[in-house]
Enzyme design. Structure first.
Site, short mmCIF file in Angstrom:
data_model
loop_
_atom_site.label_atom_id
_atom_site.label_comp_id
_atom_site.label_asym_id
_atom_site.label_seq_id
_atom_site.Cartn_x
_atom_site.Cartn_y
_atom_site.Cartn_z
N GLY A 149 1.51 -0.28 -4.84
CA GLY A 149 0.30 -1.07 -4.98
C GLY A 149 -0.40 -0.75 -6.28
O GLY A 149 -0.67 0.42 -6.55
N TYR B 183 14.26 -2.66 -1.65
CA TYR B 183 13.41 -2.83 -2.82
C TYR B 183 12.17 -1.94 -2.87
O TYR B 183 11.85 -1.38 -3.91
CB TYR B 183 12.98 -4.30 -2.92
CG TYR B 183 12.02 -4.61 -4.04
CD1 TYR B 183 12.43 -4.54 -5.36
CD2 TYR B 183 10.70 -4.96 -3.76
CE1 TYR B 183 11.53 -4.81 -6.39
CE2 TYR B 183 9.81 -5.22 -4.79
CZ TYR B 183 10.23 -5.15 -6.11
OH TYR B 183 9.35 -5.41 -7.11
N CYS C 49 0.80 -1.21 0.00
CA CYS C 49 0.00 0.00 0.00
C CYS C 49 0.83 1.27 0.00
O CYS C 49 1.93 1.30 0.52
CB CYS C 49 -0.89 0.05 1.24
SG CYS C 49 -2.12 -1.23 1.26
N ASN D 161 -1.45 1.54 5.50
CA ASN D 161 -0.32 0.80 4.93
C ASN D 161 0.26 -0.05 6.05
O ASN D 161 0.68 0.47 7.06
CB ASN D 161 0.73 1.79 4.41
CG ASN D 161 2.02 1.10 3.94
OD1 ASN D 161 3.07 1.72 3.92
ND2 ASN D 161 1.94 -0.16 3.57
N GLY D 162 0.26 -1.35 5.85
CA GLY D 162 0.79 -2.25 6.87
C GLY D 162 -0.07 -3.48 6.98
O GLY D 162 -0.83 -3.81 6.06
#
Ligand code: SF4
Length: 482
Positions: A38, A253, A12, A113-114
């Site tokens: 995402g 990354y 996300c 996000n998570g």
């Protein structure tokens, strides 16, 4: 398996802006800059002082928020948005965030996000007391906990709800004339604060500030809650203090190379990882070749350190559309060639060092090595700019289960044999810490989350025994849209 399925996937990106006449347009731009986090779905909710407006869709930001008609409908001076790569819950429209709920105090929208590691436990408890879930997303657990809280203000209800959840979360929340940003006490996932004119912005990465011409102000701190209202911004730290454990894979990354994460430029950090890799795993060769795009900064660092020429021996086709991401069986076997092609002029007769960011299942690595050999390489040596990925992530990154992780089931020598290289080496975990922050892992302060390399999970995996497959993505996935 799709061509990208051999990489870990961030799930996300979040963005929110308070106090802008262009709130929804800026949010769409911010989400566009965060598209790498995402690609399955995107959504924006805005507020104009009276009403909330929402648009959510499956697919890319550019395909769904590309017209004045859509942006024009998202009226108001506050907007929050979300890019989704699902780690929990399927890709269904009702899972697309921001999630929205009507409460006794008014409307509330949330972008997350998570991943919560006790979401399934809490969801069962909430269902037992009569809560009706509308989505299969772990984020909805927080929405119900807010609704049930006995506190009065929105911020107190949110903090009360979050005191019950475990896991990784960077949240952007909007309610009436308030925008709230939260980072979990360990600060696993990123969240930054920016400013453009008088408007304040919360975003997953600084690249989303750059695209709207905003200045980076600072990172939201682990365990910090910032409350933004027409009278300004306040900061509180309502949670018990614990150790900081930022995800080190953000540097390897996930984050975009032009972002600044926890004060470090991601590109420069990746290049230093490549240089450290060259110090640790030198091999005589003619050319250093990145697996594009994610292997490029590491390969540049490796080439500079080893003084072996850097060349683009593999060319990436950037126009592989969604049609080809899940191709039909007729073209599936072409797989890797649709996205990458060996550059014979560079590779023929050469001893090649291939640099990539990570090996997950190893399937793509094998195809790429084969492609490089077919283009005439005399030797192929693979160097990986992260330690072996031996464990799954439960903190918001879609990883395969351990039985599918190549490094969880093979030593380096047998991985080399399976992938078909003349030699294979990974950066050491301590070397990665040295390259990222010039610290030793054993006495690192702050420490990072490195659980996918070490198995050292900093946050309890309360739900772990409840997930039959051992994958966070399978939480709640029993519910299907038809
Ligand atoms: Fe990042 Fe790996 Fe920790 Fe997940 S397990 S948060 S990918 S370091």
């Amino acid at each position: 398996m799709s061509f990208d399925a051999d990489h870990l996937h961030e799930e996300c990106g979040v963005f929110g802006i308070f106090g802008s006449s262009e709130a929804s347009a800026h949010t769409a731009l911010g989400l566009h800059a965060l598209q790498h986090r995402g690609q399955e779905a995107a959504g924006i909710v805005s507020f104009d002082g009276e009403h909330f407006y929402t648009h959510r869709a499956l697919g890319l930001v550019g395909d769904n928020f590309n017209s004045a008609a859509v942006i024009g409908k998202l009226k108001g001076h506050i907007a929050i948005g979300h890019n989704r790569y699902s780690t929990t819950g399927d890709t269904l429209l009702r899972n697309v965030q921001p999630l929205y709920g009507d409460f006794s105090f008014g409307g509330l929208a949330m972008a997350h996000n998570g991943n919560l590691t006790n979401a399934m436990t809490l969801r069962k408890q909430l269902i037992d007391i009569g809560c009706l879930f509308q989505s299969t997303s772990d984020t909805e657990v927080i929405i119900h906990l807010i609704a049930l809280s006995k506190q009065s203000s929105v911020e107190d209800r949110l903090c009360d709800a979050l005191s019950r959840v475990e896991g990784a979360y960077s949240l952007v929340v909007m309610s009436n004339n308030t925008m709230i940003g939260v980072r979990d006490p360990n600060g696993v996932r990123p969240l930054v604060l920016g400013k453009v004119g008088e408007a304040l912005i919360l975003a997953s990465e600084t690249c989303a500030l750059d695209i709207v011409g905003a200045q980076y102000v600072r990172d939201i701190e682990p365990g910090e809650v910032v409350i933004i209202t027409p009278s300004g911004m306040r900061s509180i730290k309502p949670f018990a203090k614990t150790e900081k454990r930022f995800c080190i894979f953000e540097y390897v990354y996930f984050s975009r190379p032009d972002s600044i994460s926890e004060g470090r430029n991601v590109y420069e950090t990746r290049s230093r990882i490549g240089a450290q890799l060259a110090r640790e795993a030198h091999v005589a060769a003619d050319v250093v070749v990145p697996v594009p795009d994610s292997g490029i900064p590491g390969a540049i660092g490796y080439a500079k350190q080893s003084r072996i020429p850097f060349e683009l021996g593999i060319i990436r086709n950037h126009y592989v559309g969604r049609t080809f991401i899940e191709p039909s069986d007729r073209v599936r076997h072409l797989g890797v060639k649709l996205k990458h092609n060996g550059n014979r002029a560079i590779l023929e007769g050469k001893r090649v060092i291939l640099v990539d960011d990570s090996i997950v299942r190893g399937t793509t690595s094998k195809k790429i090595v084969n492609m490089v050999r077919e283009a005439g390489a005399k030797e192929v040596h693979m160097r990986i700019a992260s330690p072996p990925t031996t464990h799954s992530c439960f903190y918001g990154v879609d990883t395969p289960t351990r039985d599918q992780l190549l490094a969880a089931n093979h030593d380096v020598a047998s991985m080399a044999k399976l992938i078909g290289v003349d030699s294979l080496a990974f950066i050491s975990i301590n070397g990665m810490y040295q390259a990222v922050a010039n610290i030793n892992r054993n006495n690192a302060n702050p420490q990072y989350c490195d659980a996918c390399f070490s198995g050292d999970y900093p946050i309890p995996l309360t739900d772990a025994g409840m997930i039959a497959t051992g994958s966070q993505k399978d939480l709640f996935s029993e519910v299907k849209d038809v």
